[in-house]
Enzyme design. Structure first.
Site, mmCIF file in Angstrom:
data_model
loop_
_atom_site.group_PDB
_atom_site.id
_atom_site.type_symbol
_atom_site.label_atom_id
_atom_site.label_comp_id
_atom_site.label_asym_id
_atom_site.label_seq_id
_atom_site.Cartn_x
_atom_site.Cartn_y
_atom_site.Cartn_z
ATOM 1 N N GLU A 281 0.826 -1.212 0.000
ATOM 2 C CA GLU A 281 0.000 0.000 0.000
ATOM 3 C C GLU A 281 0.862 1.264 0.000
ATOM 4 O O GLU A 281 0.785 2.059 0.927
ATOM 5 C CB GLU A 281 -0.891 0.008 1.248
ATOM 6 C CG GLU A 281 -1.825 -1.171 1.366
ATOM 7 C CD GLU A 281 -2.491 -1.272 2.732
ATOM 8 O OE1 GLU A 281 -3.559 -1.905 2.815
ATOM 9 O OE2 GLU A 281 -1.960 -0.729 3.722
ATOM 10 N N GLY A 283 1.936 4.965 -0.621
ATOM 11 C CA GLY A 283 1.249 6.229 -0.879
ATOM 12 C C GLY A 283 2.262 7.310 -1.208
ATOM 13 O O GLY A 283 2.439 7.709 -2.356
ATOM 14 N N CYS A 352 -3.747 33.724 9.869
ATOM 15 C CA CYS A 352 -3.475 34.364 11.158
ATOM 16 C C CYS A 352 -3.139 33.328 12.226
ATOM 17 O O CYS A 352 -3.947 33.036 13.116
ATOM 18 C CB CYS A 352 -4.671 35.210 11.564
ATOM 19 S SG CYS A 352 -4.994 36.460 10.330
ATOM 20 N N TYR A 381 0.032 13.980 0.796
ATOM 21 C CA TYR A 381 -0.450 14.598 2.042
ATOM 22 C C TYR A 381 -0.403 16.133 1.961
ATOM 23 O O TYR A 381 -0.161 16.802 2.954
ATOM 24 C CB TYR A 381 0.330 14.038 3.251
ATOM 25 C CG TYR A 381 0.302 12.534 3.289
ATOM 26 C CD1 TYR A 381 -0.887 11.873 3.560
ATOM 27 C CD2 TYR A 381 1.429 11.767 2.978
ATOM 28 C CE1 TYR A 381 -0.949 10.479 3.546
ATOM 29 C CE2 TYR A 381 1.375 10.378 2.960
ATOM 30 C CZ TYR A 381 0.182 9.747 3.246
ATOM 31 O OH TYR A 381 0.116 8.376 3.225
HETATM 32 C C1 LIG Z 1 -1.441 5.908 5.088
HETATM 33 C C2 LIG Z 1 -1.432 4.461 4.877
HETATM 34 C C3 LIG Z 1 -0.625 3.905 3.885
HETATM 35 C C4 LIG Z 1 0.319 4.716 3.029
HETATM 36 O O1 LIG Z 1 1.445 5.133 3.731
HETATM 37 P P1 LIG Z 1 2.651 5.848 2.962
HETATM 38 O O2 LIG Z 1 3.604 6.206 4.021
HETATM 39 O O3 LIG Z 1 2.083 7.048 2.293
HETATM 40 O O4 LIG Z 1 3.208 4.877 2.005
HETATM 41 C C5 LIG Z 1 -0.704 2.536 3.686
HETATM 42 N N1 LIG Z 1 -1.533 1.759 4.434
HETATM 43 C C6 LIG Z 1 -2.306 2.262 5.397
HETATM 44 C C7 LIG Z 1 -3.189 1.369 6.162
HETATM 45 C C8 LIG Z 1 -2.285 3.622 5.656
HETATM 46 O O5 LIG Z 1 -3.058 4.125 6.613
#
Ligand SMILES: *Cc1c(COP(=O)(O)O)cnc(C)c1O
Length: 429
Positions: A281, A283, A352, A381
């Site tokens: 996963e 990101g 502010c 992010y």
């Molecule tokens: C946020 C998240 C990711 C992605 O994390 P990265 O650091 O952006 O690779 C993967 N799995 C779960 C469950 C997450 O909450």
């Protein structure tokens, strides 16, 4: 590697480009501030990650939508074969909207509602990453009431220190995520008895922006042991989801984090001959370097102690510097000459709050009102955490591909911002 570089611009100067698009020209079209994403960079990052696991057939790379959920970005990744990791019904809807098949979606999060579970079951998602016993029972009720079965992986918490910022560490016992390792075998057994539940995997995600392989190595070793324990007691483990978390370079003066190939080598070592399908996963690793935030200097304010460069982007557009004490490189969009002197300045926004800054005490070449800057590595992010704080309009997002660009999320109007709210009747008449 990314596709933002200085090239000869429309004017004479060397101008920062996103692929073939001149950012001065783009700013004139779109207005500032705006996020700008590079298609080629997104594609490259996904390919590099997927290629690293090419030797393990069946591996599913589920891009973690929460890093950057812009539909243009998701469509780009979906067309390239990415699955998606989601944490809400909204994110499932985004994945489906760009044509990701249900069987490529994994659903994480400690607080899934029953409505969200039902929606995910209807969409036929690959698996739920279950984070607690009460969630397991709720899912069993929802699935059996619908006459469906939910394939699940328990998210386990290995209690390892990911060595990252405390707000993005998720694999320590004190964090809210996952179930304790010791509890996993008995929960698995329970799950096999529950109607509507098919336990078939294990999930783990220990944190984000992890720049050293050691925490991964420790956590994966524990996970492999757990798979063997579960299997030896007769439970079926078909897949292991290793989460995301691989860090990316934010600054050039620090050692580069491990490459996906290094990470893949570690995964192969750690998983050894375990006969499982792997899920990932990622990101930040996919999205981070694929986006920048472009902003214009409003004023340069010289105070006795220091210089403030006041720009039109603020903490509501990019909260990472103040929320995570994150460092983002800042580049002038027009390339400074080779012998331009730098001086220290705080780059701040109009909001502010004292916490409203993009950079503190940063050496930058002299900037003047009207100059454009690019806040680098803002693709993950960034826009997803933007808000309307101070009644500032949500920052637009632009996706570039070669010479083309598309404003994939236009800047809203003030009228639409006000029209979204109501004044109570009791003030009328
Ligand atoms: C946020 C998240 C990711 C992605 O994390 P990265 O650091 O952006 O690779 C993967 N799995 C779960 C469950 C997450 O909450």
């Amino acid at each position: 590697m990314h596709h933002f570089a200085y090239r000869r611009g429309v004017s004479q100067a060397n101008v920062l480009h996103a692929e073939q698009v001149d950012l001065c020209a783009l700013a004139a079209e779109v207005g500032t501030p705006f996020y700008c994403y590079s298609t080629a960079t997104f594609e490259r990052h996904l390919d590099v990650f997927a290629d690293a696991f090419a030797a393990r057939p069946g591996t599913l790379v589920c891009y973690s939508i929460k890093a950057n959920s812009n539909l243009g970005v998701l469509a780009t990744l979906a067309r390239r074969g990415a699955g998606m990791d989601v944490v809400s019904e909204g994110e499932i809807r985004r994945a489906l909207a760009v044509g990701v098949p249900g069987e490529r979606i994994a659903f994480s999060g400690v607080g899934k509602t029953k409505d969200e579970m039902a929606f995910a079951l209807d969409a036929g998602i690959f698996a739920f990453n279950v984070e607690s016993e009460p969630e397991l029972r709720a899912l069993s009720q929802v699935a059996s009431a619908m006459g469906k079965t939910a394939r699940i992986a328990f998210r386990v918490n290995p209690d390892v220190d990911a060595g990252t910022h405390h707000k993005i560490s998720t694999g320590k016992a004190e964090n809210k995520f996952g179930i304790a390792f010791e509890l996993a075998p008995s929960l698995y057994r329970q799950a096999t008895q529950l109607p509507g539940i098919v336990p078939s995997g294990i999930h783990m995600h220990i944190g984000s922006q992890i720049t050293d392989l050691t925490p991964f190595r420790n956590a994966f070793a524990l996970l492999k042991e757990l798979v063997e324990t579960l299997r030896s007691s007769g439970l079926r483990i078909e897949f292991v989801n290793l989460g995301g978390g691989l860090g990316i370079p934010y600054r050039s003066d620090e050692p580069a984090p491990p490459l996906p190939a290094d990470y893949a080598r570690l995964v192969n070592e750690a998983m050894g001959d375990l006969n499982v399908r792997l899920l990932f996963e990622p990101g930040r690793m996919i999205a981070g370097n694929a986006g920048i935030l472009v902003s214009r200097v409003l004023y340069v304010k010289t105070a006795p102690e220091k210089t403030f460069t006041i720009v039109d982007a603020a903490m509501n557009d990019l909260i990472r510097p103040t929320l995570y004490e994150a460092y983002h490189q800042i580049l002038p969009v027009i390339e400074p000459g080779p012998d331009t002197e730098s001086r220290f300045t705080d780059v701040v926004g109009p909001v502010c709050e004292t916490g409203d800054y993009l950079a503190l005490a940063r050496p930058l070449p002299a900037l003047n009102a009207g100059d454009l800057i690019a806040v680098m590595t803002a693709g993950a992010y960034g826009a997803v955490q933007a808000s309307q704080y101070n009644s500032r309009l949500l920052v637009p997002e632009v996706l570039v591909s070669g010479e083309q660009y598309c404003v994939t999320r236009p800047r809203p109007s003030y009228e639409s911002m006000l029209a979204a709210e109501r004044v109570p009747d009791w003030f009328q008449g």
